[in-house]
Design an enzyme around this catalytic site. Structure first.
Site, PDB file in Angstrom:
ATOM      1  N   ARG A  78       0.133  -0.567  -1.095  1.00  0.00           N
ATOM      2  CA  ARG A  78      -0.905   0.451  -0.906  1.00  0.00           C
ATOM      3  C   ARG A  78      -0.567   1.677  -1.750  1.00  0.00           C
ATOM      4  O   ARG A  78       0.356   2.423  -1.438  1.00  0.00           O
ATOM      5  CB  ARG A  78      -1.036   0.847   0.569  1.00  0.00           C
ATOM      6  CG  ARG A  78      -2.092   1.926   0.786  1.00  0.00           C
ATOM      7  CD  ARG A  78      -2.561   2.054   2.225  1.00  0.00           C
ATOM      8  NE  ARG A  78      -1.542   2.543   3.128  1.00  0.00           N
ATOM      9  CZ  ARG A  78      -1.776   2.919   4.396  1.00  0.00           C
ATOM     10  NH1 ARG A  78      -3.030   2.838   4.876  1.00  0.00           N
ATOM     11  NH2 ARG A  78      -0.807   3.348   5.171  1.00  0.00           N
ATOM     12  N   ASP A 120       2.181   8.215  10.883  1.00  0.00           N
ATOM     13  CA  ASP A 120       2.100   8.457   9.453  1.00  0.00           C
ATOM     14  C   ASP A 120       1.188   9.652   9.224  1.00  0.00           C
ATOM     15  O   ASP A 120       0.859  10.387  10.148  1.00  0.00           O
ATOM     16  CB  ASP A 120       1.662   7.204   8.683  1.00  0.00           C
ATOM     17  CG  ASP A 120       0.223   6.771   8.991  1.00  0.00           C
ATOM     18  OD1 ASP A 120      -0.531   7.541   9.634  1.00  0.00           O
ATOM     19  OD2 ASP A 120      -0.147   5.661   8.572  1.00  0.00           O
TER      20      ASP A 120
END
Length: 536
Positions: free
Chosen positions: A168, A451
């Site tokens: 990602r 996150d």
């Protein structure tokens, strides 16, 4: 010590360290330069389009399915490419950053795929930007190992099935200041993409798989079209067959939920499906209608479960859309992590089971977990539903009919705005930012692996409640003075809990950054932008 190779117009401004020459090669820097010169104007155009849409929404506009692309949605003949090798069975995917220890733990986890995260679970310190693809290259070559400061050795085990790597990169909005082309900062998206593709793309093809990606935070099918054009050019530039790259798109912004079929269509020869990026989706809901209050004010974030009406509509539409077009539907991340407390541990595993059972029964082909210790529990759930089948692409969910009004039905979300919820946003937001500023993008806080989406939700809720004069359940109105007082109190609690370790942290910077993005008159689109400016 060597230095960066000379590529006309390219300057590597970050510190050079031994080993970087394996990733920052002439080939990778030439690819970055070509991608920048070809696509930077379009990237900036798409970012301006985001701002124009937000201005329209603030003026009273709304979101809906696009009339100009109705023909794409109505055409039942098109499908995405067949699943690529390594992406047929994705029943459990592990997520995490790409430092050496976490890479080894992910490869040993038993998951079918690993989201190697250079985005929200990664802090874009220069060393993380380069070491990520370097660690992935070592993992493909079978040379990856790590010894902790305490002397503990980590190696990839011989008795596990290695997961398929899916990288990602950063979102379109983030720059990379350590590599410039013709004097301009480059795109973090394109740098992450190019460094991995140039160093590992052919290696993955030789292994019988390919370079696979997760694409974050897109807000329109035109942003997906930009990515597709990047893939076409990059494959041609490196001599990799067209269609070798595959990408799964995270549907984690409110506007993208209304363009799922169009996003699949734009990437169809490179598509590997869609993912329900639930936490960033919640952030985007708050952000998109932040000035409107009323119908778009969410209660405490812990009240916003995946079963509330507007979240349920979003996930069911995602499965329906994907399977209609032959694409995988991947469920959202469960952030729970194991605990040494038996009661907390039982609670966490029960929540994982409940979450994944709902997703598997809804037709998702797989789902995410944030810790290796949760892989087996999630795997057991999907094994029971899938059996010997690799996925649920045959489960078309033709019973699902979702109107725009259902996606926009935030008002029916149950729950209150409480002082405890406000305190939690302040405390967790600051704790995460302090970790991020030190270079750690995945942080265990209160039993959850957090996150950047966590900090985004936290500061955005505070901003929304403050600027819409929201009243707490105790009758007190959210004001700047209240937020600052609670911030002082929560900082004292954090200092007491951290003890001597507090003095070595970046707590003053984290507190200042949180308040800067939570109470300022102007809303900052992404808090990682001013945070990145605080990084060396």
């Amino acid at each position: 010590m060597s230095s960066a190779p000379h590529v006309p117009g390219v300057e590597v401004r970050g510190e050079w360290r031994d080993g970087y020459e394996q990733v920052l090669t002439t080939e990778s820097l030439e690819l970055i330069a070509r991608l920048h010169r070809e696509f930077e104007p379009r990237r900036q155009e798409r970012l301006r389009a985001r701002q124009e849409r937000l201005r329209d929404l603030a003026a009273g506009g709304t979101l809906g399915f696009l009339p100009e692309t109705a023909h794409i949605r109505a055409d039942d003949s098109w499908r995405v490419a067949d699943p690529a090798p390594g992406l047929v069975d994705r029943r459990v995917e592990m997520t995490g950053p790409t430092d050496r220890k976490m890479t080894i733990n992910a490869l040993n986890s038993g998951a079918r795929c690993w989201l190697a995260d250079q985005e929200d679970a990664n802090s874009p310190l220069w060393e993380n930007v380069v070491n990520g693809p370097l660690n992935l290259m070592d993992s493909i070559d079978g040379t990856l190992q790590f010894t902790s400061p305490e002397g503990k050795e980590y190696r990839v085990r011989d008795d596990v099935q290695l997961p398929t790597i899916i990288v990602r990169p950063r979102g379109w909005h983030l720059p990379e200041k350590h590599i410039t082309v013709d004097g301009e900062q480059t795109s973090g998206s394109l740098v992450d993409f190019a460094l991995y593709l140039a160093s590992c793309g052919r290696k993955q093809v030789d292994r019988g798989q390919g370079p696979y990606f997760y694409l974050p935070k897109m807000e329109s099918h035109l942003e997906a079209r930009l990515w597709n054009d990047v893939f076409v050019l990059a494959q041609e530039h490196l001599g990799i067959p067209r269609g070798t790259i595959r990408a799964t798109c995270l549907i984690e912004t409110y506007p993208a939920a209304f363009e799922m079929e169009e996003i699949l269509f734009e990437l169809r020869e490179h598509s590997a499906g869609l993912n329900a990026g639930r936490w960033d989706y919640m952030f985007s809901v708050i952000k998109t209608f932040r000035t409107r209050g009323g119908d778009f004010t969410l209660p405490d974030r812990n009240s916003v479960t995946m079963t509330v009406p507007f979240m349920r509509a979003y996930t069911e539409l995602l499965v329906r859309t994907c399977h209609k077009r032959g694409a995988h539907a991947i469920g959202g991340m469960s952030a729970f992590i194991p605990s040494k407390d038996p009661a907390k541990n039982e609670f966490a595993f029960n929540k994982i089971t409940e979450d994944k059972t709902r997703e598997a029964n809804d037709g998702f082909d797989g789902s995410w977990v944030a810790h290796p210790g949760m892989v087996a529990t999630a795997m057991d759930v999907f094994d029971k539903v899938l059996g010997d089948k690799p996925n649920q692409l045959d489960k078309k969910r033709e019973d699902v009919r979702v109107a725009a009004e259902q996606l926009l039905d935030v008002r029916s979300t149950p729950g209150e705005v409480t002082e405890a919820g406000l305190r939690a946003n302040v405390s967790v937001g600051i704790q995460y930012l302090e970790s991020w500023l030190r270079g750690q993008g995945a942080a265990g806080i209160n039993g959850l692996m957090e996150d950047a989406a966590t900090a985004e939700i936290s500061r955005s809720q505070v901003w929304q409640w403050l600027h819409n004069d929201v009243q707490l359940s105790n009758g007190e109105t959210v004001t700047r003075e209240l937020v600052e007082r609670l911030t002082d109190e929560e900082m004292q609690a954090i200092e007491q809990a951290r003890g001597e370790a507090f003095a070595s942290g970046r707590w003053d910077d984290a507190r200042a950054l949180f308040l800067e993005t939570a109470v300022a008159d102007e809303y900052q689109d992404f808090l990682t932008l001013p945070a990145y400016e605080r990084m060396p």
